[in-house]
Motif scaffolding. Structure first.
Motif, PDB file in Angstrom:
ATOM      1  N   GLY A   1     -54.353  58.637 -57.179  1.00 49.01           N
ATOM      2  CA  GLY A   1     -54.329  59.965 -57.791  1.00 49.01           C
ATOM      3  C   GLY A   1     -55.156  59.912 -59.052  1.00 49.01           C
ATOM      4  O   GLY A   1     -54.990  59.011 -59.892  1.00 49.01           O
ATOM      5  N   LEU A   2     -56.083  60.848 -59.169  1.00 51.03           N
ATOM      6  CA  LEU A   2     -56.904  60.919 -60.381  1.00 51.03           C
ATOM      7  C   LEU A   2     -56.569  62.162 -61.184  1.00 51.03           C
ATOM      8  O   LEU A   2     -56.772  62.204 -62.392  1.00 51.03           O
ATOM      9  CB  LEU A   2     -58.391  60.927 -60.012  1.00 51.03           C
ATOM     10  N   THR A   3     -56.025  63.185 -60.514  1.00 46.08           N
ATOM     11  CA  THR A   3     -55.843  64.453 -61.226  1.00 46.08           C
ATOM     12  C   THR A   3     -54.831  64.302 -62.365  1.00 46.08           C
ATOM     13  O   THR A   3     -54.985  64.926 -63.412  1.00 46.08           O
ATOM     14  CB  THR A   3     -55.426  65.598 -60.273  1.00 46.08           C
TER      15      THR A   3
ATOM     16  N   SER B   1     -56.305  70.296 -55.806  1.00 45.01           N
ATOM     17  CA  SER B   1     -56.004  69.359 -54.737  1.00 45.01           C
ATOM     18  C   SER B   1     -56.704  69.702 -53.434  1.00 45.01           C
ATOM     19  O   SER B   1     -56.969  70.876 -53.160  1.00 45.01           O
ATOM     20  CB  SER B   1     -54.487  69.423 -54.512  1.00 45.01           C
ATOM     21  N   ARG B   2     -56.969  68.669 -52.632  1.00 43.39           N
ATOM     22  CA  ARG B   2     -57.233  68.933 -51.225  1.00 43.39           C
ATOM     23  C   ARG B   2     -55.929  69.509 -50.673  1.00 43.39           C
ATOM     24  O   ARG B   2     -54.841  69.017 -51.000  1.00 43.39           O
ATOM     25  CB  ARG B   2     -57.559  67.623 -50.495  1.00 43.39           C
TER      26      ARG B   2
ATOM     27  N   ASP C   1     -65.206  60.025 -56.918  1.00 46.61           N
ATOM     28  CA  ASP C   1     -65.108  59.719 -58.351  1.00 46.61           C
ATOM     29  C   ASP C   1     -65.174  58.214 -58.595  1.00 46.61           C
ATOM     30  O   ASP C   1     -65.830  57.751 -59.530  1.00 46.61           O
ATOM     31  CB  ASP C   1     -63.783  60.243 -58.923  1.00 46.61           C
TER      32      ASP C   1
ATOM     33  N   GLY D   1     -61.142  61.868 -54.507  1.00 48.16           N
ATOM     34  CA  GLY D   1     -61.168  60.804 -55.505  1.00 48.16           C
ATOM     35  C   GLY D   1     -62.069  59.625 -55.159  1.00 48.16           C
ATOM     36  O   GLY D   1     -62.567  58.946 -56.069  1.00 48.16           O
TER      37      GLY D   1
ATOM     38  N   LYS E   1     -69.089  64.746 -52.908  1.00 48.06           N
ATOM     39  CA  LYS E   1     -67.704  64.382 -53.254  1.00 48.06           C
ATOM     40  C   LYS E   1     -66.738  65.327 -52.555  1.00 48.06           C
ATOM     41  O   LYS E   1     -66.902  66.539 -52.617  1.00 48.06           O
ATOM     42  CB  LYS E   1     -67.519  64.486 -54.772  1.00 48.06           C
TER      43      LYS E   1
ATOM     44  N   TYR F   1     -58.058  72.090 -65.837  1.00 50.58           N
ATOM     45  CA  TYR F   1     -57.490  70.936 -66.556  1.00 50.58           C
ATOM     46  C   TYR F   1     -57.291  71.283 -68.034  1.00 50.58           C
ATOM     47  O   TYR F   1     -56.308  70.894 -68.650  1.00 50.58           O
ATOM     48  CB  TYR F   1     -58.405  69.705 -66.439  1.00 50.58           C
TER      49      TYR F   1
ATOM     50  N   LEU G   1     -56.129  75.487 -57.189  1.00 54.95           N
ATOM     51  CA  LEU G   1     -57.537  75.345 -56.784  1.00 54.95           C
ATOM     52  C   LEU G   1     -57.587  74.312 -55.671  1.00 54.95           C
ATOM     53  O   LEU G   1     -57.203  73.156 -55.877  1.00 54.95           O
ATOM     54  CB  LEU G   1     -58.391  74.862 -57.970  1.00 54.95           C
ATOM     55  N   GLY G   2     -58.040  74.729 -54.497  1.00 54.34           N
ATOM     56  CA  GLY G   2     -58.122  73.754 -53.412  1.00 54.34           C
ATOM     57  C   GLY G   2     -58.615  74.361 -52.123  1.00 54.34           C
ATOM     58  O   GLY G   2     -58.665  75.581 -51.976  1.00 54.34           O
TER      59      GLY G   2
ATOM     60  N   LYS H   1     -50.221  65.980 -50.189  1.00 53.96           N
ATOM     61  CA  LYS H   1     -50.133  66.371 -51.591  1.00 53.96           C
ATOM     62  C   LYS H   1     -48.818  67.054 -51.973  1.00 53.96           C
ATOM     63  O   LYS H   1     -48.703  67.594 -53.075  1.00 53.96           O
ATOM     64  CB  LYS H   1     -51.323  67.271 -51.944  1.00 53.96           C
TER      65      LYS H   1
ATOM     66  N   SER I   1     -61.160  77.235 -52.749  1.00 53.31           N
ATOM     67  CA  SER I   1     -62.567  76.833 -52.745  1.00 53.31           C
ATOM     68  C   SER I   1     -62.657  75.457 -53.405  1.00 53.31           C
ATOM     69  O   SER I   1     -61.697  74.981 -54.001  1.00 53.31           O
ATOM     70  CB  SER I   1     -63.342  77.889 -53.548  1.00 53.31           C
ATOM     71  N   TYR I   2     -63.830  74.836 -53.282  1.00 52.77           N
ATOM     72  CA  TYR I   2     -64.081  73.610 -54.022  1.00 52.77           C
ATOM     73  C   TYR I   2     -64.992  73.990 -55.180  1.00 52.77           C
ATOM     74  O   TYR I   2     -66.076  74.519 -54.964  1.00 52.77           O
ATOM     75  CB  TYR I   2     -64.754  72.557 -53.126  1.00 52.77           C
ATOM     76  N   ASN I   3     -64.567  73.756 -56.412  1.00 47.77           N
ATOM     77  CA  ASN I   3     -65.338  74.249 -57.544  1.00 47.77           C
ATOM     78  C   ASN I   3     -65.162  73.317 -58.749  1.00 47.77           C
ATOM     79  O   ASN I   3     -64.126  73.319 -59.411  1.00 47.77           O
ATOM     80  CB  ASN I   3     -64.842  75.676 -57.874  1.00 47.77           C
TER      81      ASN I   3
HETATM   82  P1  ADP Z   1     -57.761  62.659 -53.326  1.00 49.30           P
HETATM   83  O1  ADP Z   1     -58.814  61.626 -53.400  1.00 49.30           O
HETATM   84  O2  ADP Z   1     -56.609  62.261 -52.470  1.00 49.30           O
HETATM   85  O3  ADP Z   1     -58.284  63.994 -52.957  1.00 49.30           O
HETATM   86  P2  ADP Z   1     -57.529  62.284 -56.230  1.00 49.30           P
HETATM   87  O4  ADP Z   1     -56.509  62.786 -57.173  1.00 49.30           O
HETATM   88  O5  ADP Z   1     -57.787  60.839 -56.228  1.00 49.30           O
HETATM   89  O6  ADP Z   1     -57.116  62.817 -54.788  1.00 49.30           O
HETATM   90  O7  ADP Z   1     -58.947  62.939 -56.545  1.00 49.30           O
HETATM   91  C1  ADP Z   1     -59.210  64.278 -56.385  1.00 49.30           C
HETATM   92  C2  ADP Z   1     -60.524  64.597 -57.082  1.00 49.30           C
HETATM   93  O8  ADP Z   1     -61.087  65.749 -56.468  1.00 49.30           O
HETATM   94  C3  ADP Z   1     -60.344  64.942 -58.540  1.00 49.30           C
HETATM   95  O9  ADP Z   1     -61.551  64.640 -59.232  1.00 49.30           O
HETATM   96  C4  ADP Z   1     -60.140  66.457 -58.498  1.00 49.30           C
HETATM   97  O10 ADP Z   1     -60.479  67.073 -59.716  1.00 49.30           O
HETATM   98  C5  ADP Z   1     -61.107  66.825 -57.399  1.00 49.30           C
HETATM   99  N1  ADP Z   1     -60.770  68.037 -56.648  1.00 49.30           N
HETATM  100  C6  ADP Z   1     -59.835  68.189 -55.679  1.00 49.30           C
HETATM  101  N2  ADP Z   1     -59.863  69.430 -55.171  1.00 49.30           N
HETATM  102  C7  ADP Z   1     -60.825  70.092 -55.843  1.00 49.30           C
HETATM  103  C8  ADP Z   1     -61.355  71.422 -55.785  1.00 49.30           C
HETATM  104  N3  ADP Z   1     -60.875  72.331 -54.916  1.00 49.30           N
HETATM  105  N4  ADP Z   1     -62.358  71.753 -56.611  1.00 49.30           N
HETATM  106  C9  ADP Z   1     -62.854  70.843 -57.495  1.00 49.30           C
HETATM  107  N5  ADP Z   1     -62.412  69.587 -57.595  1.00 49.30           N
HETATM  108  C10 ADP Z   1     -61.418  69.202 -56.783  1.00 49.30           C
END
Ligand code: ADP
Ligand code: GLC
Length: 491
Positions: free
Chosen positions: A395-397, A314-315, A31, A28, A25, A379, A342-343, A320, A369-371
């Protein structure tokens, strides 16, 4: 409906996409590839998810995969043959078929660069359809996701038309129009071996010399969906259309917006083992404080349950709205307000957030980082979540935030507009704080409105927290909209 209980009449849906939680992953899409098939199973569909067997998939899943067979497949012009292995894993009723090929999927990350990714996903798209025929499993619908699977509708109506899988109808979902899979026509022709007419203007051709997978897929798909109604309208305009707005207007008769949900078991504050304290609507206000204190301790922030903690997960890309955040971060942070980021992504944003952490020690944390685990804790431990996107297909966050009683602060674009009802101070209704103009001072005002409710009218803030937790952010309604669509396409 009695017939739906009959095994043989269940709708057969094949999902084809480049990522899927928990295997791989980056955002989103992963997900949705996880949650929507599960929601469709609840609606009595027979779902198989086709994914690349990337080297980076955790070993614990690889060990559970079972060999389903293998064959050789023609891919390129000149008839070069490639190995296709099928490794299968069943999880909670969903069948995952991983396409195995060491040459294409041996990298650590799913995505490398377009020059390598175009052959990789051409191979993956064709191999997924070939695997369906090989397994003699003929879907009613092939549901493809983003540019990586956009060749599937084209292959279905060309190479595979005379084969069993050619009977299927295709749905192509746009999760993010910014990414389209574009390269020079000769490179694309070589790798895909798709008939010449598909490289004409109504289909893949773009500009003078380029072939665009997304553009071709949109033309060939039986139906196009995107992940919110607002984004479905936006992408037909010049600002959001990523140079395909005219193409999408032309195909608007088969374009619909269906908003994403989240998996409410995966995101459940009552059972989430990653939290310092689990909670429900009944005890959220108290338990959120415990989560906040634990988060502050973990991230080296001043521990104080009375401070407002703003999260951002976020990425790190310009999609964003991070330019807005960067422009006002110094002004948002104060003795009573902390910011947690976090990103990973664009090094410019990574470095600017690191810089802000260094000048606001104890008040700002930039966790570059991605974590997954930390995401859950942010959250739960934040009071509000910033999502000021330039564009946001869904957007899922913000949905996860609401489910965890964290107030979203969003720009009114795409799915953010469709899922967050603005707070109305006259009626004391709404789920979050919203703004429209893409301008740092407008975001600043919006955050200040949130601050004044948080610090000045805490009861109202707490009511909004509970209201947000009660919002139905599950996939239930949207999954049934997809099912209706599938039925319309193939009765
Ligand atoms: P996008 O698909 O454009 O990145 P979304 O909001 O649809 O945006 O989904 C982002 C998903 O990725 C969410 O589940 C969010 O919690 C997760 N996510 C994004 N960045 C990180 C990160 N650095 N570490 C953990 N989870 C992340
Ligand atoms: C994309 C979009 C995001 C959406 C996700 C899942 O990555 O950027 O807005 O929620 O796909 O559909």
């Amino acid at each position: 409906m009695g017939e739906q209980n009959n095994q043989d009449t269940r709708r057969r849906i094949a999902f084809v996409g480049s990522e899927c939680y928990p295997f791989v992953k980056t955002g989103g899409l992963g997900d949705v590839m996880y949650a929507l098939p599960r929601a469709l199973i609840e609606q009595d569909c027979d779902v198989r998810v086709f994914l690349p067997k990337y080297a980076c998939i955790p070993q614990k899943y690889k060990e559970k995969m079972v060999y389903r067979g293998s064959f050789m497949m023609n891919l390129c012009q000149g008839g070069r043959e490639f190995f296709v292995g099928i490794m299968e894993l069943v999880m909670d009723g969903v069948i995952y078929d991983f396409i195995e090929n060491e040459e294409f999927f041996s990298w650590g990350n799913p995505y490398t660069d377009l020059f390598a990714d175009i052959p990789k996903y051409s191979y993956f798209s064709k191999a997924s359809l070939a695997a369906m025929n090989f397994m003699e499993w003929t879907p009613d619908i092939v549901h493809c996701h983003d540019w990586q699977a956009a060749l599937v509708p084209i292959y279905l109506k060309t190479h595979f038309a005379p084969t069993p899988v050619g009977q299927a109808r295709s749905v192509l979902t746009i999760h993010n129009l910014r990414f389209q899979g574009i390269c020079g026509i000769p490179h694309m022709k070589y790798w895909t071996d798709i008939p010449g007419y598909v490289f004409d203007y109504p289909y893949m051709k773009q500009g003078e010399d380029d072939a665009n997978m997304m553009k071709g897929g949109l033309a060939f798909a039986d139906c196009i969906t995107t992940v919110s109604q607002t984004y479905a309208g936006e992408i037909q305009t010049g600002f959001y259309g990523e140079r395909l707005d005219d193409h999408l207007r032309y195909h608007s008769g088969k374009l619909v917006g269906i908003v994403n949900g989240i998996d409410v078991e995966q995101w459940n504050s009552e059972t989430d083992a990653l939290l310092a304290a689990t909670y429900s609507e009944a005890d959220v206000i108290e338990k959120k404080k415990a989560n906040k204190l634990a988060l502050q301790e973990k991230l080296g922030l001043v521990q104080d349950e009375n401070k407002l903690v703003l999260g951002l997960i976020s990425r790190l890309t310009n999609q964003k709205g991070l330019d807005l955040v960067n422009a006002i971060l110094n002004d948002i942070v104060d003795d009573n307000t902390q910011v947690v980021v976090l990103g990973t992504g664009d090094p410019n944003y990574e470095n600017s957030f690191r810089y802000y952490e260094s000048v606001h020690k104890g008040k700002v944390c930039a966790y570059i980082s991605y974590n997954e685990a930390l995401a859950h804790q942010i959250y739960a431990g934040s009071d509000a979540l910033l999502v000021p996107s330039l564009f946001e297909p869904c957007g899922l966050t913000q949905l996860i935030a609401m489910r965890y009683g964290t107030i979203p602060i969003v720009r009114e674009t795409g799915g953010l507009k469709d899922t967050v009802q603005p707070y109305n101070e006259n009626t004391n209704e709404g789920n979050g704080f919203t703004f429209i103009d893409y301008d740092p001072s407008v975001l600043f005002d919006c955050i200040n409105r949130a601050k004044s409710v948080y610090f000045g009218e805490r009861e109202r803030w707490d009511e909004m927290v509970r209201r947000d937790m009660a919002v139905d952010v599950s996939w239930k309604k949207s999954a049934s909209e997809y099912l209706d669509l599938y039925k319309k396409l193939k009765g």
